[in-house]
Design a protein around this motif. Sequence first.
Motif, mmCIF file in Angstrom:
data_model
loop_
_atom_site.group_PDB
_atom_site.id
_atom_site.type_symbol
_atom_site.label_atom_id
_atom_site.label_comp_id
_atom_site.label_asym_id
_atom_site.label_seq_id
_atom_site.Cartn_x
_atom_site.Cartn_y
_atom_site.Cartn_z
ATOM 1 N N ALA A 1 0.839 -1.205 0.000
ATOM 2 C CA ALA A 1 0.000 0.000 0.000
ATOM 3 C C ALA A 1 0.871 1.250 0.000
ATOM 4 O O ALA A 1 0.501 2.281 -0.577
ATOM 5 N N ILE A 2 2.050 1.161 0.636
ATOM 6 C CA ILE A 2 2.960 2.306 0.679
ATOM 7 C C ILE A 2 3.470 2.615 -0.726
ATOM 8 O O ILE A 2 3.532 3.775 -1.144
ATOM 9 N N GLY A 3 3.831 1.567 -1.461
ATOM 10 C CA GLY A 3 4.281 1.757 -2.830
ATOM 11 C C GLY A 3 3.177 2.297 -3.719
ATOM 12 O O GLY A 3 3.410 3.175 -4.561
ATOM 13 N N PHE A 4 1.964 1.782 -3.540
ATOM 14 C CA PHE A 4 0.852 2.274 -4.348
ATOM 15 C C PHE A 4 0.510 3.717 -3.997
ATOM 16 O O PHE A 4 0.112 4.496 -4.870
ATOM 17 N N PHE A 5 0.679 4.080 -2.725
ATOM 18 C CA PHE A 5 0.434 5.479 -2.377
ATOM 19 C C PHE A 5 1.442 6.379 -3.085
ATOM 20 O O PHE A 5 1.083 7.461 -3.563
ATOM 21 N N ASP A 6 2.697 5.940 -3.148
ATOM 22 C CA ASP A 6 3.690 6.700 -3.910
ATOM 23 C C ASP A 6 3.236 6.841 -5.362
ATOM 24 O O ASP A 6 3.338 7.919 -5.963
ATOM 25 N N LEU A 7 2.737 5.750 -5.919
ATOM 26 C CA LEU A 7 2.262 5.780 -7.299
ATOM 27 C C LEU A 7 1.136 6.793 -7.459
ATOM 28 O O LEU A 7 1.119 7.586 -8.401
ATOM 29 N N PHE A 8 0.190 6.795 -6.513
ATOM 30 C CA PHE A 8 -0.917 7.740 -6.558
ATOM 31 C C PHE A 8 -0.463 9.172 -6.292
ATOM 32 O O PHE A 8 -1.205 10.114 -6.558
ATOM 33 N N SER A 9 0.750 9.326 -5.751
ATOM 34 C CA SER A 9 1.282 10.657 -5.450
ATOM 35 C C SER A 9 2.241 11.163 -6.514
ATOM 36 O O SER A 9 2.798 12.245 -6.384
ATOM 37 N N ARG B 1 13.840 9.412 -4.910
ATOM 38 C CA ARG B 1 12.441 9.388 -5.325
ATOM 39 C C ARG B 1 12.216 10.459 -6.381
ATOM 40 O O ARG B 1 12.525 11.627 -6.183
ATOM 41 N N GLN B 2 11.671 10.078 -7.504
ATOM 42 C CA GLN B 2 11.430 11.025 -8.586
ATOM 43 C C GLN B 2 9.948 11.345 -8.661
ATOM 44 O O GLN B 2 9.106 10.455 -8.684
ATOM 45 N N VAL B 3 9.647 12.622 -8.695
ATOM 46 C CA VAL B 3 8.264 13.061 -8.745
ATOM 47 C C VAL B 3 7.880 13.395 -10.179
ATOM 48 O O VAL B 3 8.549 14.179 -10.843
ATOM 49 N N ALA B 4 6.823 12.764 -10.649
ATOM 50 C CA ALA B 4 6.360 13.019 -12.008
ATOM 51 C C ALA B 4 5.646 14.362 -12.072
ATOM 52 O O ALA B 4 5.072 14.822 -11.100
ATOM 53 N N VAL B 5 5.682 14.998 -13.234
ATOM 54 C CA VAL B 5 5.045 16.300 -13.384
ATOM 55 C C VAL B 5 3.608 16.091 -13.829
ATOM 56 O O VAL B 5 3.341 15.766 -14.974
ATOM 57 N N LYS B 6 2.706 16.273 -12.896
ATOM 58 C CA LYS B 6 1.285 16.150 -13.165
ATOM 59 C C LYS B 6 0.591 17.268 -12.426
ATOM 60 O O LYS B 6 1.236 18.121 -11.835
ATOM 61 N N TYR B 7 -0.723 17.285 -12.435
ATOM 62 C CA TYR B 7 -1.390 18.373 -11.751
ATOM 63 C C TYR B 7 -2.589 17.864 -10.978
ATOM 64 O O TYR B 7 -3.082 16.771 -11.191
ATOM 65 N N LEU B 8 -3.053 18.701 -10.077
ATOM 66 C CA LEU B 8 -4.111 18.338 -9.150
ATOM 67 C C LEU B 8 -5.273 19.297 -9.264
ATOM 68 O O LEU B 8 -5.088 20.494 -9.390
ATOM 69 N N VAL B 9 -6.479 18.764 -9.236
ATOM 70 C CA VAL B 9 -7.677 19.579 -9.126
ATOM 71 C C VAL B 9 -8.313 19.217 -7.801
ATOM 72 O O VAL B 9 -8.601 18.052 -7.549
ATOM 73 N N ARG B 10 -8.512 20.190 -6.936
ATOM 74 C CA ARG B 10 -9.013 19.906 -5.600
ATOM 75 C C ARG B 10 -10.430 20.440 -5.458
ATOM 76 O O ARG B 10 -10.704 21.597 -5.736
ATOM 77 N N ILE C 1 5.111 9.650 -7.315
ATOM 78 C CA ILE C 1 6.477 9.375 -6.870
ATOM 79 C C ILE C 1 6.860 7.965 -7.294
ATOM 80 O O ILE C 1 6.043 7.045 -7.234
ATOM 81 N N GLU C 2 8.109 7.792 -7.691
ATOM 82 C CA GLU C 2 8.584 6.464 -8.066
ATOM 83 C C GLU C 2 8.540 5.544 -6.847
ATOM 84 O O GLU C 2 9.223 5.796 -5.851
ATOM 85 N N PRO C 3 7.747 4.487 -6.877
ATOM 86 C CA PRO C 3 7.601 3.620 -5.699
ATOM 87 C C PRO C 3 8.851 2.796 -5.413
ATOM 88 O O PRO C 3 9.622 2.474 -6.309
#
Length: 209
Positions: free
Chosen positions: A158-166, A184-193, A168-170
């Motif tokens: 679940a920790i790895g999948f949370f990274d995926l959902f965030s 840890r590499q963060v992908a460039v995406k965007y958020l709508v809240r 971040i490279e799991p």
Amino acid sequence: MPDSANTPVRKSVRRLRWFKEAVQRQIDALSEQTGVKFSVDDKELHSLFLRWLESFEAQKPSEDGKKEDYVNFASGLMLRELINSKPARVTTLPDDADKSNPAYFWPEGYLYVVLCLNIRAAVLEQDFNIKKHVVPEMDEVRTWWSFKENMHEDPNLAIGFFDLFSGIEPSWDMPTIFSARKGRQVAVKYLVRSDNLLKVQSKIKLTKS
């Protein structure tokens, strides 16, 4: 998120009362948007919170440069405890629920992920001035199928999948060890809240295997 008054969210989340209120607010927001109703086992919620807090304190880094990623890791730990304990149960599912929508495919899992993402978002924004969080797609049911199936085998993932959902490279090999999270590499995406519900988009696609 609940009102923290003058207390930083990173400290408020370590208080049981605040955590329980955050869970209830997330349930209310999700129920309003999806029509899914939940019941919550208060004893399970209490127990999982204590386990999470113990895990949180055990690996908390002292170096400032590691604190931002520890927010991600601690959120993943919280997701693991929620998945393990299953404090929420669906009591009502809309008759027209589309199971290709992750919110209906796995309502409890969706609730837990959105809760953890929102807590993470609040801490990152307050402590690190990160207002546009990088998150992957949440509406791809194949990703959720993989997530749910893997939880039967090893809830630590679940920790790895949370990274995926965030975005971040799991770290799939040692997801429970913070010191193993190097580069840890963060992908460039965007958020709508929207209120307390995250709606995110990206290009990540996972398929059934």
